[in-house]
Design a protein around this motif. Structure first.
Motif, PDB file in Angstrom:
ATOM      1  N   UNK A 134     -58.398  23.440 -35.848  1.00  0.00           N
ATOM      2  CA  UNK A 134     -58.876  22.238 -36.533  1.00  0.00           C
ATOM      3  C   UNK A 134     -59.389  21.219 -35.517  1.00  0.00           C
ATOM      4  N   UNK A 135     -58.631  21.021 -34.461  1.00  0.00           N
ATOM      5  CA  UNK A 135     -59.042  20.060 -33.434  1.00  0.00           C
ATOM      6  C   UNK A 135     -60.355  20.494 -32.783  1.00  0.00           C
ATOM      7  N   UNK A 136     -60.467  21.775 -32.454  1.00  0.00           N
ATOM      8  CA  UNK A 136     -61.704  22.278 -31.844  1.00  0.00           C
ATOM      9  C   UNK A 136     -62.878  22.131 -32.805  1.00  0.00           C
ATOM     10  N   UNK A 137     -62.645  22.405 -34.081  1.00  0.00           N
ATOM     11  CA  UNK A 137     -63.708  22.260 -35.069  1.00  0.00           C
ATOM     12  C   UNK A 137     -64.192  20.833 -35.187  1.00  0.00           C
ATOM     13  N   UNK A 138     -63.275  19.900 -35.122  1.00  0.00           N
ATOM     14  CA  UNK A 138     -63.655  18.485 -35.212  1.00  0.00           C
ATOM     15  C   UNK A 138     -64.397  18.047 -33.946  1.00  0.00           C
ATOM     16  N   UNK A 139     -63.925  18.498 -32.794  1.00  0.00           N
ATOM     17  CA  UNK A 139     -64.566  18.104 -31.539  1.00  0.00           C
ATOM     18  C   UNK A 139     -65.976  18.654 -31.399  1.00  0.00           C
TER      19      UNK A 139
ATOM     20  N   UNK B  92     -71.661  16.764 -36.737  1.00  0.00           N
ATOM     21  CA  UNK B  92     -71.744  15.370 -37.212  1.00  0.00           C
ATOM     22  C   UNK B  92     -70.951  14.458 -36.288  1.00  0.00           C
ATOM     23  N   UNK B  93     -71.250  13.180 -36.397  1.00  0.00           N
ATOM     24  CA  UNK B  93     -70.481  12.198 -35.633  1.00  0.00           C
ATOM     25  C   UNK B  93     -69.101  12.040 -36.277  1.00  0.00           C
ATOM     26  N   UNK B  94     -68.185  11.484 -35.524  1.00  0.00           N
ATOM     27  CA  UNK B  94     -66.824  11.286 -36.024  1.00  0.00           C
ATOM     28  C   UNK B  94     -66.782  10.383 -37.240  1.00  0.00           C
ATOM     29  N   UNK B  95     -67.613   9.361 -37.246  1.00  0.00           N
ATOM     30  CA  UNK B  95     -67.640   8.418 -38.369  1.00  0.00           C
ATOM     31  C   UNK B  95     -68.065   9.121 -39.656  1.00  0.00           C
ATOM     32  N   UNK B  96     -69.111   9.936 -39.574  1.00  0.00           N
ATOM     33  CA  UNK B  96     -69.582  10.660 -40.754  1.00  0.00           C
ATOM     34  C   UNK B  96     -68.538  11.674 -41.214  1.00  0.00           C
ATOM     35  N   UNK B  97     -67.932  12.360 -40.253  1.00  0.00           N
ATOM     36  CA  UNK B  97     -66.914  13.359 -40.587  1.00  0.00           C
ATOM     37  C   UNK B  97     -65.723  12.699 -41.279  1.00  0.00           C
TER      38      UNK B  97
END
Length: 77
Positions: free
Chosen positions: A18-23, A27-32
């Motif tokens: 999950x962490x790798x997928x988010x990193x 998309x940017x963090x804000x959009x995610x």
């Protein structure tokens, strides 16, 4: 003991995925975060609706059961 180790490793692997997928997300963090918040809100709304429906159904079944029990008690007298 071995089952606990397997479960712990599974959770750790899932969390790292999950962490790798988010990193590495496109998309940017804000959009995610916005998308995740919207989906969480939708899921909670759906879960609440389902829970309310199930509670209403359970209430109806309990009412029917109580009516049946009252009839049986009255017939026994």
């Amino acid at each position: 003991m071995k089952n606990q180790r397997v479960f712990t490793n599974l959770l750790l692997t899932f969390g790292l995925g999950v962490i790798a997928g988010i990193l590495f997300a496109p998309r940017s963090g804000e959009k995610t975060r916005k998308i995740l918040a919207e989906r969480a809100e939708q899921s909670i709304g759906c879960a609440c609706t389902t829970l309310i429906d199930k509670m209403a159904m359970l209430k109806g079944r309990i009412g029917e059961y109580l009516e049946d029990m009252k009839e049986k008690v009255e017939d026994a007298d």
